[in-house]
Design a protein around this motif. Structure first.
Motif, mmCIF file in Angstrom:
data_model
loop_
_atom_site.group_PDB
_atom_site.id
_atom_site.type_symbol
_atom_site.label_atom_id
_atom_site.label_comp_id
_atom_site.label_asym_id
_atom_site.label_seq_id
_atom_site.Cartn_x
_atom_site.Cartn_y
_atom_site.Cartn_z
ATOM 1 N N PRO A 90 33.996 38.577 39.310
ATOM 2 C CA PRO A 90 35.075 39.377 39.903
ATOM 3 C C PRO A 90 36.373 39.213 39.123
ATOM 4 N N ARG A 110 37.037 44.440 51.577
ATOM 5 C CA ARG A 110 35.779 44.362 50.829
ATOM 6 C C ARG A 110 34.588 44.694 51.725
ATOM 7 N N GLN A 158 34.068 43.207 42.679
ATOM 8 C CA GLN A 158 34.665 42.708 43.914
ATOM 9 C C GLN A 158 33.713 42.844 45.102
#
Length: 248
Positions: free
Chosen positions: A175, A188, A242
């Motif tokens: 990430p 997220r 992510q």
């Protein structure tokens, strides 16, 4: 073959960890300043927004302010070489081709000389995705000439190149978010459910929060990622690794 380095690099859990590993290792070869850049948005017309670049540097703030923030790199000869080629190239290329450089490129060469960025190597990484482009500039420590660096590369260039290539590949799996663009855990999670094809109502039931709150998380995620649509947010967050990533 630097197997110990490779083993540590592939076991790293963050970009910062593997970057520190690389900088410490390359310092032992005499490269005390590194500059790595990576974009997933290269097209025929450009490299995408600077805010989406992955930039890592061990140069001084004075240097990076001019070279990166003021975008001198656009006219840097080795930067332009890296856009057109893959592999490793000695900075002697600049001297051999100096007469063919533009006025702006010569100005960047003069700036680099002024800042002590005079001897080194550039690596441009091969990538299977045509929109991906990454490069690494290795600057030799003061006192080393380009002839010294070229002699070093004859002895150790293959293993240095392998370590840098492995580092780049590890970067693409970890990430990374530009400053100020990290998603919260809730943002997220919501984007992950959207990526799985769930509707707002589905996500509301799954997460136990209202549809209005879901929409708020999506709006904030779009703002953080600097995109207009939720589909773009899912794509961009996926590119930055992510989503669906182990946290902590």
């Amino acid at each position: 073959m630097p197997l110990a380095y490779i083993d540590r690099a592939i076991g790293s859990r963050s970009v910062e960890e593997v970057w520190t590993l690389l900088t410490e290792k390359l310092r032992t070869y005499g490269f005390d300043r590194l500059l790595y850049g990576f974009t997933r948005n290269m097209t025929t017309f450009g490299l995408g927004g600077p805010g989406d670049f992955m930039i890592l540097s061990t140069h001084t703030p004075e240097y990076t302010k001019r070279f990166i923030d003021d975008r001198l790199y656009f006219d840097a000869p080795m930067f332009n070489w890296a856009l057109r080629n893959t592999g490793a190239c000695s900075w002697s290329w600049v001297e051999r081709n100096f007469d063919a450089l533009s006025e702006r490129e010569r100005e960047v060469v003069a700036f680099n000389r002024q800042m002590g960025v005079t001897a080194g190597y550039t690596i441009s990484f091969h990538d299977q995705k045509v929109r991906n482009r990454a490069g690494l500039g290795l600057t030799a420590k003061p006192g080393l000439t380009q002839a010294d660096v070229d002699a070093l590369w004859q002895r150790c260039g293959h293993e240095i190149h392998v370590m840098c290539q492995v580092t780049h590949l590890v970067f693409t799996t970890l990430p990374y978010t530009p400053p100020g663009r990290a998603l919260t855990a809730r943002q997220r999670e919501v984007l992950e459910w959207v990526g799985d094809g769930k509707t707002t109502q589905d996500i509301s039931a799954i997460m136990g929060i209202s549809a209005a709150t879901i929409e708020k998380h999506l709006r904030l995620a779009r703002e953080a990622l600097d995109v207009e649509t939720t589909a773009q947010a899912v794509l961009k967050a996926s590119f930055q690794n992510q989503l669906y990533a182990v946290q902590g």
